[in-house]
Design a protein around this motif. Sequence first.
Motif, PDB file in Angstrom:
ATOM      1  N   UNK A 130       0.843  -1.192   0.000  1.00 26.20           N
ATOM      2  CA  UNK A 130       0.000   0.000   0.000  1.00 26.20           C
ATOM      3  C   UNK A 130       0.876   1.239   0.000  1.00 26.20           C
ATOM      4  N   UNK A 131       0.498   2.199  -0.811  1.00 25.15           N
ATOM      5  CA  UNK A 131       1.310   3.409  -0.927  1.00 25.15           C
ATOM      6  C   UNK A 131       0.374   4.596  -1.109  1.00 25.15           C
ATOM      7  N   UNK A 132       0.665   5.679  -0.400  1.00 26.33           N
ATOM      8  CA  UNK A 132      -0.120   6.887  -0.633  1.00 26.33           C
ATOM      9  C   UNK A 132       0.806   7.969  -1.160  1.00 26.33           C
ATOM     10  N   UNK A 133       0.257   8.808  -2.030  1.00 28.31           N
ATOM     11  CA  UNK A 133       1.072   9.868  -2.625  1.00 28.31           C
ATOM     12  C   UNK A 133       0.380  11.210  -2.386  1.00 28.31           C
ATOM     13  N   UNK A 134       1.031  12.051  -1.598  1.00 34.62           N
ATOM     14  CA  UNK A 134       0.528  13.400  -1.276  1.00 34.62           C
ATOM     15  C   UNK A 134      -0.959  13.384  -0.933  1.00 34.62           C
ATOM     16  N   UNK A 135      -1.316  12.457  -0.058  1.00 28.56           N
ATOM     17  CA  UNK A 135      -2.726  12.254   0.254  1.00 28.56           C
ATOM     18  C   UNK A 135      -3.233  13.321   1.224  1.00 28.56           C
ATOM     19  N   UNK A 136      -4.365  13.910   0.890  1.00 27.65           N
ATOM     20  CA  UNK A 136      -5.041  14.812   1.817  1.00 27.65           C
ATOM     21  C   UNK A 136      -6.391  14.198   2.150  1.00 27.65           C
ATOM     22  N   UNK A 137      -6.632  14.054   3.445  1.00 25.05           N
ATOM     23  CA  UNK A 137      -7.899  13.438   3.835  1.00 25.05           C
ATOM     24  C   UNK A 137      -8.772  14.444   4.573  1.00 25.05           C
ATOM     25  N   UNK A 138     -10.044  14.199   4.563  1.00 27.00           N
ATOM     26  CA  UNK A 138     -10.976  15.094   5.244  1.00 27.00           C
ATOM     27  C   UNK A 138     -12.367  14.920   4.687  1.00 27.00           C
ATOM     28  N   UNK A 139     -13.178  15.898   4.978  1.00 27.15           N
ATOM     29  CA  UNK A 139     -14.557  15.822   4.550  1.00 27.15           C
ATOM     30  C   UNK A 139     -14.880  16.992   3.643  1.00 27.15           C
ATOM     31  N   UNK A 140     -15.591  16.731   2.569  1.00 26.89           N
ATOM     32  CA  UNK A 140     -15.947  17.804   1.651  1.00 26.89           C
ATOM     33  C   UNK A 140     -17.455  17.853   1.471  1.00 26.89           C
ATOM     34  N   UNK A 141     -18.025  19.012   1.714  1.00 28.73           N
ATOM     35  CA  UNK A 141     -19.399  19.242   1.298  1.00 28.73           C
ATOM     36  C   UNK A 141     -19.324  20.224   0.141  1.00 28.73           C
ATOM     37  N   UNK A 142     -20.460  20.615  -0.399  1.00 30.16           N
ATOM     38  CA  UNK A 142     -20.423  21.492  -1.569  1.00 30.16           C
ATOM     39  C   UNK A 142     -19.718  22.809  -1.262  1.00 30.16           C
ATOM     40  N   UNK A 143     -19.993  23.338  -0.070  1.00 34.57           N
ATOM     41  CA  UNK A 143     -19.436  24.654   0.253  1.00 34.57           C
ATOM     42  C   UNK A 143     -18.075  24.573   0.922  1.00 34.57           C
ATOM     43  N   UNK A 144     -17.917  23.525   1.730  1.00 30.44           N
ATOM     44  CA  UNK A 144     -16.821  23.562   2.692  1.00 30.44           C
ATOM     45  C   UNK A 144     -15.933  22.323   2.581  1.00 30.44           C
ATOM     46  N   UNK A 145     -14.626  22.575   2.638  1.00 30.67           N
ATOM     47  CA  UNK A 145     -13.699  21.457   2.727  1.00 30.67           C
ATOM     48  C   UNK A 145     -13.072  21.459   4.117  1.00 30.67           C
ATOM     49  N   UNK A 146     -13.217  20.365   4.831  1.00 27.25           N
ATOM     50  CA  UNK A 146     -12.562  20.268   6.121  1.00 27.25           C
ATOM     51  C   UNK A 146     -11.378  19.317   5.980  1.00 27.25           C
ATOM     52  N   UNK A 147     -10.186  19.895   6.048  1.00 23.94           N
ATOM     53  CA  UNK A 147      -9.006  19.057   5.909  1.00 23.94           C
ATOM     54  C   UNK A 147      -8.626  18.483   7.269  1.00 23.94           C
ATOM     55  N   UNK A 148      -8.525  17.164   7.334  1.00 25.85           N
ATOM     56  CA  UNK A 148      -8.150  16.518   8.593  1.00 25.85           C
ATOM     57  C   UNK A 148      -6.631  16.356   8.664  1.00 25.85           C
ATOM     58  N   UNK A 189     -13.899   3.777   1.884  1.00 30.67           N
ATOM     59  CA  UNK A 189     -15.219   4.108   2.398  1.00 30.67           C
ATOM     60  C   UNK A 189     -15.518   5.574   2.095  1.00 30.67           C
ATOM     61  N   UNK A 190     -14.486   6.423   2.209  1.00 36.72           N
ATOM     62  CA  UNK A 190     -14.672   7.802   1.781  1.00 36.72           C
ATOM     63  C   UNK A 190     -13.552   8.208   0.830  1.00 36.72           C
ATOM     64  N   UNK A 191     -13.818   9.249   0.040  1.00 35.43           N
ATOM     65  CA  UNK A 191     -12.857   9.652  -0.970  1.00 35.43           C
ATOM     66  C   UNK A 191     -11.789  10.578  -0.385  1.00 35.43           C
ATOM     67  N   UNK A 192     -10.559  10.484  -0.898  1.00 36.07           N
ATOM     68  CA  UNK A 192      -9.548  11.446  -0.470  1.00 36.07           C
ATOM     69  C   UNK A 192      -9.868  12.824  -1.065  1.00 36.07           C
ATOM     70  N   UNK A 193      -9.436  13.889  -0.379  1.00 35.27           N
ATOM     71  CA  UNK A 193      -9.634  15.224  -0.941  1.00 35.27           C
ATOM     72  C   UNK A 193      -8.657  15.465  -2.078  1.00 35.27           C
ATOM     73  N   UNK A 194      -7.437  14.979  -1.852  1.00 30.88           N
ATOM     74  CA  UNK A 194      -6.414  15.093  -2.895  1.00 30.88           C
ATOM     75  C   UNK A 194      -5.470  13.904  -2.784  1.00 30.88           C
ATOM     76  N   UNK A 195      -4.671  13.694  -3.830  1.00 34.13           N
ATOM     77  CA  UNK A 195      -3.656  12.656  -3.769  1.00 34.13           C
ATOM     78  C   UNK A 195      -4.197  11.285  -4.159  1.00 34.13           C
ATOM     79  N   UNK A 196      -3.290  10.302  -4.151  1.00 32.91           N
ATOM     80  CA  UNK A 196      -3.663   8.971  -4.639  1.00 32.91           C
ATOM     81  C   UNK A 196      -3.285   7.890  -3.648  1.00 32.91           C
ATOM     82  N   UNK A 197      -4.019   6.794  -3.743  1.00 30.85           N
ATOM     83  CA  UNK A 197      -3.724   5.604  -2.958  1.00 30.85           C
ATOM     84  C   UNK A 197      -3.502   4.456  -3.942  1.00 30.85           C
ATOM     85  N   UNK A 198      -2.413   3.738  -3.736  1.00 27.09           N
ATOM     86  CA  UNK A 198      -2.131   2.595  -4.604  1.00 27.09           C
ATOM     87  C   UNK A 198      -2.078   1.325  -3.777  1.00 27.09           C
ATOM     88  N   UNK A 199      -2.738   0.294  -4.270  1.00 24.78           N
ATOM     89  CA  UNK A 199      -2.591  -1.014  -3.648  1.00 24.78           C
ATOM     90  C   UNK A 199      -2.034  -1.949  -4.703  1.00 24.78           C
TER      91      UNK A 199
END
Lengths: 264, 343
Positions: free
Chosen positions: A10-28, A62-72
């Motif tokens: 498993x490898x992640x590349x510049x992954x940004x996680x959090x929650x996104x609604x239409x108006x707001x991005x919450x970066x975790x 289960x949820x989408x990343x805000x940015x970046x990629x995940x490789x398996x």
Amino acid sequence: MARKNQNIILKTKDLTIGYATKKLKTIVASDINIELKQGELVGLIGANGIGKSTLLRTLTNVQNPLEGDIFINNTALKKYAPTDLAKVMSLVLTEPVASKNLSVFELVALGRQPYTNWFGKLSKTDLDIAHSALEQTNILELKDKKCFELSDGQLQKVMIARALAQDTDLIILDEPTTHLDMYHKAYILKLLQKLAKETGKTILFSSHEIDLAIQLCDTLIVMTDTKVVSDTPCNLISKGTFETLFPKDLIAFDEKTGSFRVKK
Amino acid sequence: MPNKDTYQISFAILIAILFFCFFINISLGSVSIPFKDIFNSLIGNATEQETWQHIIRNYRLPKAITAIIVGSGLGVSGLLMQTLFRNPLAGPFVLGISSGASLGVALIILGSSIFGGILGLLFISKWGIVIAASLGSFLVLLAVLAVSLKLRDTMAILIIGLMFASITAAIVSVLSYFGSAEQLQQYIFWGFGSLGNLSWEDVIVLFTIYTIGILLAISATKSLNTLLLGENYSTSLGLNIKKSRFIIIISTSLLAGTITAFTGPIAFIGLAIPHITRQVFNTSNHKILLPAVFLLGAIVMLVCDSISQLPNSDYTLPINAITSLVGAPVVIWLLVKKRKMIF
């Protein structure tokens, strides 16, 4: 496939996680670059609410990343069909199974679902794999018990056996040691260490048992307010990463014992 | 743990009981017919009296077949719902699916005067009632499902089901205020439930849709077993939750909807049969449960129908009352004796 990448599961590349609604991005958390190698036991630690669950939810699609990629296995997570993903990644969640009326063997055998036909018929191979999953987790004698008859510790072993039966390169466990006593916490994590070594599967778990994780894991992913670091426990101790884990008013990390002490 | 052989023996016993009950059901009725003649008329030979043959072939036989369809169909639909909603109290009645069907039928029978003339007459045919009942149950099931996606709390889902039942009852009472006495009577008789009002043509229509429902249920066996782990685990096992859920819901509403349409609401079979089956077979595996629920449901329904006939008398009790009298104590017994209803 390049030789040097072969054992990176498993490898992640510049992954940004959090929650996104239409108006707001919450970066975790952002800039997450981690690599999990074959046969490694990896612990994910961090304070409550720091985003461990969000990271696991993102890694398990289960949820989408805000940015970046995940490789398996060098393939982007998004490119996996659900049944194919089920053959490379299995989960042990914190939620209880819906039906407690299943017998242990039935539950473990359900791990074979991605491989069975439309009717879910278990072949000889499926039965053998389920059987050996029970052996590897030392619960063969519980085989015919119903789930409602089991203790929390036994149930956790059963869930691990189920994930083993799914026969995936990667097993991800969300806080497998909650609700367990000290002995069983150690037992479960020790079992995971043994399984990673013996089966060559990569095992990632989130936990609050930092001292146990330091002793048993090959790699630790540490989530702090500012960054996500991944390294061997020794390197992390010498870098002083653990001091940054919690607010400093109550507890302090003791480098010699590799554990936290309450300030006097 | 029971192995394959003991399951096979249990199934053989159940099938034998089913045939026995089927025969008993046909032998009992307001007219007493000797066993020999019943047997003769079933295999196509002549009977002593012409009317006996008529009674058996055109009245008792379709009724017995309907009983089998109703018992097995409602049992299976209850099983599917209990697994889908992860709730041991789920069933066509509790979740308001039967109410949905009732609402559909009420709109057709009672509302025909409001919709007026020719349109109303067109709707009131047997097919109109069937379609309305199926649509009604399907819509309620969809609504319950939509709520269940928002609220993970299973108690909430049951309360929603009860609310739908209340809304239905309210709309029905409004409609009955406007409907004629004749229409009202028609609706109330439908509400008593009856297995005996079906002609052979009706039985064939019922059987066709029922077969589709049962086949869909069989095709969902694997997903049903996976769903025993909960939805998140099922997703991680590669199960297409949306598709499986859709198939299960279609199957349930076809079964519960059409059966309710033809025979009226029949209580407790859908709720009690899966639980009795789990107690008897001590498993949650749908490969065993599905056929077992099928057989037990058919048997219980045949027995209930035999009782409701009040053998050798001219009275027939409403089947709905009998199934409630049999089913409700069973549910209470399960709760008290077993403390929790597992599924």
